[in-house]
Design a protein around this motif. Structure first.
Motif, short mmCIF file in Angstrom:
data_model
loop_
_atom_site.label_atom_id
_atom_site.label_comp_id
_atom_site.label_asym_id
_atom_site.label_seq_id
_atom_site.Cartn_x
_atom_site.Cartn_y
_atom_site.Cartn_z
N UNK A 141 0.86 -1.18 0.00
CA UNK A 141 0.00 0.00 0.00
C UNK A 141 0.90 1.23 0.00
N UNK A 142 0.47 2.33 -0.62
CA UNK A 142 1.33 3.52 -0.66
C UNK A 142 1.14 4.42 0.55
N UNK A 143 2.22 5.11 0.92
CA UNK A 143 2.14 6.18 1.90
C UNK A 143 1.40 7.35 1.24
N UNK A 144 0.34 7.85 1.85
CA UNK A 144 -0.35 9.00 1.24
C UNK A 144 0.39 10.31 1.53
N UNK A 145 0.61 11.09 0.48
CA UNK A 145 1.19 12.43 0.65
C UNK A 145 0.01 13.37 0.44
N UNK A 377 -3.04 1.46 -9.36
CA UNK A 377 -1.75 1.54 -10.05
C UNK A 377 -0.61 1.68 -9.02
N UNK A 378 -0.86 2.48 -7.99
CA UNK A 378 0.17 2.67 -6.96
C UNK A 378 0.48 1.35 -6.27
N UNK A 379 -0.56 0.57 -5.98
CA UNK A 379 -0.33 -0.74 -5.34
C UNK A 379 0.36 -1.68 -6.33
N UNK A 414 -1.25 -7.38 3.32
CA UNK A 414 -0.97 -5.97 3.00
C UNK A 414 0.32 -5.50 3.64
N UNK A 415 1.15 -4.83 2.85
CA UNK A 415 2.40 -4.27 3.37
C UNK A 415 2.33 -2.75 3.28
N UNK A 416 3.23 -2.08 3.99
CA UNK A 416 3.24 -0.62 4.02
C UNK A 416 4.69 -0.17 4.20
N UNK A 417 5.09 0.95 3.58
CA UNK A 417 6.49 1.38 3.72
C UNK A 417 6.86 1.52 5.19
N UNK A 418 8.00 1.03 5.55
CA UNK A 418 8.42 1.08 6.95
C UNK A 418 8.85 2.47 7.37
N UNK A 419 9.09 2.62 8.65
CA UNK A 419 9.48 3.92 9.20
C UNK A 419 10.79 4.41 8.59
N UNK A 420 11.60 3.49 8.06
CA UNK A 420 12.91 3.88 7.51
C UNK A 420 12.81 4.44 6.09
#
Ligand code: PGA
Ligand code: ZN
Length: 427
Positions: A141-145, A377-379, A414-420
């Protein structure tokens, strides 16, 4: 699996979120009629493909009847009988039929609507979600900006920078990130109303507030205040991002910003100071769309600390991205399907970017619709980032809400960008 033959393709003139006409394309198959709608930009890059408009009196010249006719009369006969699950073949037929670099014959708006509709129809034929159809097994899943203060061409204020975004870097899943963003947005609303009166919470094209500011730091300070008041730690839980859209305030190498006129060197110092003073993780189009060398200098100076995105400069075009890569200009590609005209070509742009170690952010346009394809598309690309406006207004929340549904469908997968993800790089 349903019979995936294209039975018919039809265009239609519909309205976008700014009330301007845009192209909807509908593909008829044996299993149903599936549609998609082209978005439309305001601060468009010079090298984007052509958005075909009718001119004349109707809709102030912005009608898209010609583009619709191109769907009906030129594209439809060629696509009939094709396999809707072969998106690349469909896109290729349109690219060859158009035959121009700028997609001026068919119109980028006609092509992108058909390409997106074909992608959606292909997914339906295979009984898959769109993201899974585009890239099997995709699950990031994308980080929302989220763009919570609008300036530049998207608002009627003195803010030269176009987008002031929040990035909930401390979130561990998409739904939390969205909630955190919405909380900060609502807190900002209260702060702006209390400090500057009710007119300050009018919103711009992408749903962000358009307060009567004329200085970048005023906007950044208000957002930092809102992050703190919402109970989050700036930089640790919620960071900031900018889309400068600098071509809009650049005239022959001179940038007019914050009531000053600065040259390229002073502009670099200006951004350096912002990066020093605020928890910025990403800056888009900091320089003019042709200033590749200055973009490279900016990347050299700040690129380890912040993501430097090319939007108007790269225009989702492999040739422009290749040039940027060769000059080490920027380190991230903004991906807008309608800048290049087809889903396949935009996926090629992403692939090229990834191969060069560049990141990718999938993006909406300032003129949007209820179409949610970019969420998938982002996913599909697994790029880990999306910008699709404020967490408000239906054409923006449609994408965020679609991502909530995808997150739910993926469940534990579901995965998500980590804190790093946004941590400064060492080398
Ligand atoms: P646009 O703005 O859709 O008006 O081009 C969005 C952006 O610059 O990212
Ligand atoms: Zn931009």
């Amino acid at each position: 699996m349903a019979d995936g033959k294209v039975l018919n393709v039809r265009g239609r003139e519909v309205l976008d979120s700014r009330g301007n006409p845009t192209v909807e394309a509908e593909i008829t198959t044996s299993f149903g009629v599936i549609s998609a709608i082209a978005p439309s930009g305001a601060s468009t890059g010079t090298h984007e493909v052509l958005e075909l408009r009718d001119g004349g009196k109707r809709y102030g010249g912005k009608g898209v009847q010609k583009a619709v006719q191109n769907v009906n009369k030129l594209i439809a006969p060629k696509l009939k009988g094709m396999d809707v699950t072969d998106l690349r073949a469909i896109d290729q037929v349109m690219i060859e039929l158009d035959g121009t670099k700028t997609k001026e014959r068919l119109g980028g708006n006609a092509m992108v609507a058909v390409s997106l509709a074909a992608a959606r129809a292909g997914a339906a034929a295979n009984g898959l979600e769109l993201h899974e159809h585009l890239v099997p097994g995709s699950k990031l899943l994308p980080m929302p900006m989220m763009n919570i203060i609008n300036g530049g061409k998207h608002a009627g204020t003195g803010l030269k920078i176009q987008e002031f975004m929040i990035v909930p870097v401390g979130a561990t899943k998409f739904s939390d990130a969205l909630r955190m963003g919405a909380e900060v947005y609502q807190t900002l609303r209260t702060i702006l109303k209390e400090s500057f009166g009710p007119a300050a919470i009018n919103v711009g094209d992408e749903g962000g507030f358009a307060p009567p500011f004329d200085d970048t730091r005023q906007a950044l300070d208000a957002i930092v205040k809102a992050i703190v008041k919402a109970g989050y730690e700036p930089g640790k839980e919620v960071s900031l991002a900018l889309d400068c859209a600098a071509s809009e305030f650049c005239d022959q190498g001179v940038y007019s910003i914050d009531k000053r006129r600065v040259g390229p060197q002073d502009l670099m110092d200006y951004y350096s100071a912002l990066v020093r003073d605020y928890p910025l993780v990403s800056i888009e189009d900091p320089v003019d769309e042709e200033a590749f060398d200055l973009m490279a200098l900016m990347t050299l100076r700040m690129g380890r600390k912040v993501q430097i995105i090319g939007d108007d400069m790269f225009v989702t075009n492999v040739e422009r991205i290749r040039k940027a890569i060769s000059k080490k200009a920027g380190n991230c590609t903004l991906l807008k399907v309608n800048q290049i005209g087809t889903v396949s070509e935009s996926m090629d742009a992403a692939k090229l970017s990834f191969e060069a170690g560049y990141r990718v952010v999938v993006s909406h346009r300032s003129g949007e619709t209820e179409d949610t394809s970019i969420a998938d598309l982002a996913v599909a690309l697994g790029c880990g980032q999306i910008k699709t406006g404020a967490p408000a207004r239906a054409e923006r929340t449609a994408k965020y809400n679609r991502l909530l549904r995808i997150e739910e469908m993926l469940g534990k997968k579901a995965a998500f960008p980590g804190a790093d993800f946004y941590k400064p790089k060492k080398s």
